[in-house]
Scaffold this active site. Structure first.
Site, short mmCIF file in Angstrom:
data_model
loop_
_atom_site.label_atom_id
_atom_site.label_comp_id
_atom_site.label_asym_id
_atom_site.label_seq_id
_atom_site.Cartn_x
_atom_site.Cartn_y
_atom_site.Cartn_z
N LYS A 113 45.52 29.21 42.07
CA LYS A 113 46.57 29.48 41.09
C LYS A 113 47.93 29.12 41.67
O LYS A 113 48.05 28.73 42.84
CB LYS A 113 46.53 30.95 40.67
N ARG A 115 31.85 65.75 27.73
CA ARG A 115 33.09 64.97 27.75
C ARG A 115 32.94 63.73 28.60
O ARG A 115 33.48 62.67 28.26
CB ARG A 115 34.24 65.85 28.26
N ASP A 168 47.08 27.37 31.75
CA ASP A 168 47.80 28.65 31.70
C ASP A 168 48.99 28.59 30.75
O ASP A 168 49.91 27.77 30.93
CB ASP A 168 48.28 29.03 33.10
N LYS A 180 41.15 42.22 35.13
CA LYS A 180 42.10 43.27 34.73
C LYS A 180 41.32 44.46 34.18
O LYS A 180 41.26 44.73 32.98
CB LYS A 180 43.08 42.73 33.70
N GLU A 235 44.04 26.30 38.36
CA GLU A 235 44.97 26.61 37.27
C GLU A 235 46.08 25.56 37.24
O GLU A 235 46.63 25.21 38.28
CB GLU A 235 45.57 27.99 37.49
#
Length: 299
Positions: free
Chosen positions: A180, A114, A230, A148, A209
């Site tokens: 940012k 697994r 962005d 992320k 950004e």
């Protein structure tokens, strides 16, 4: 049958191996792999087995190194098991394609099954989604990942992105400067922040950004390595590219925010150099892989 593909396995170096062993150790402990009561009940202690790892659906493979590393983590010596790869990370596979042959103590393989299926499936899912984005974006626009990622899995997920044909953004916060809106909210202007970054961290890549064309025009005059656009629409991106092309210096432009498989081709067509896509790592569906047993011999 697997397709030919550039071999990214050389990218699975010491850093990736250490990261994989850490994740595998956690997964085996979480799964209670050293106390598999069902196998103790049903499988003779000396039994040895032979099984084939197969793709259940089409996709791009990543994480095959995790099969042998899982068996190694279960305290098997090199002579006690054999893993023979039938393909390589980065290859495109079809349903029922054999990915690897595994031989060794049946109980141990079952205890680790697994864990390595989960890892191969999850990482192949990242590689598969990345390949879909790179194909849709076309050869002139680079597809980047983001930070992320699932905790503890970043190094492996970013490896899988490379297997799918994408490139890595920062591995962590120390790898580059990305100014940012949340940083600007602290009070320092972008020109002052750029000057401070060049003075203190001259060796690091510097990205700023921006969220509108006015901010872009201001930033184009600064000594930055890349500008992140962005949440621009494709039309705004085209205007941004025109402004950049008219500037004295050609600063690479990255589109970010709201990038999907449905709109990435339009975004790339606007002329940006790269797109960053959080979904590559936070929303990639696992590729279905499974283990088919060929034989079990009791000893």
């Amino acid at each position: 049958m697997t397709s030919a593909a550039p071999d990214p396995s050389q990218d699975f170096g010491p850093r990736e191996r250490v990261a994989a062993m850490r994740v595998i150790a956690t997964a085996l402990e979480e799964d209670g792999a050293r106390a598999d009561r069902t196998s103790e009940l049903c499988v003779p202690s000396g039994a040895r087995g032979r099984a084939v790892l197969r793709a259940r659906q089409a996709g791009v493979i990543a994480g095959l190194h995790c099969v042998a590393l899982t068996l190694e983590a279960l305290a098997l010596s090199a002579g006690e098991y054999r893993v023979e790869l039938h393909t390589q990370d980065g290859a495109t596979v079809r349903p029922l394609d054999a990915l690897a042959l595994i031989e060794g103590p049946t109980r141990v393989i079952l205890a680790g099954e697994r864990t390595f299926l989960n890892l191969v499936g999850l990482l192949a899912g990242v590689a598969t989604l990345t390949r879909q984005f790179t194909v849709a974006a076309g050869p002139r626009c680079c597809v980047l990942d983001t930070r992320k990622t699932w905790p503890g899995g970043r190094i492996l997920q970013k490896y899988a992105v490379r297997c799918g044909g994408g490139r890595n953004h920062r591995m962590g916060l120390s790898d580059g400067i990305l100014i940012k809106d949340n940083h600007r909210a602290a009070g320092m202007s972008v020109p002052d922040a750029v000057r401070a970054a060049r003075a203190r961290f001259a060796e690091l890549p510097l990205v700023v950004e921006v969220d509108d064309l006015a901010a872009l025009q201001q930033t184009l005059a600064l000594p930055v390595d890349r500008i992140l656009l962005d949440n621009f629409t494709p039309e705004q991106l085209a205007r941004a590219v025109a402004l950049r092309d008219a500037a004295p210096r050609r600063v690479p432009l990255e589109a970010s925010g709201g990038v999907t498989l449905q709109n990435v081709a339009r975004i790339a067509a606007a002329g940006v150099d790269m797109v960053s896509v959080g979904a590559l790592t936070h929303s990639a569906p696992a590729l279905d892989v499974g283990l088919d047993w060929e034989s079990v011999v009791a000893r």
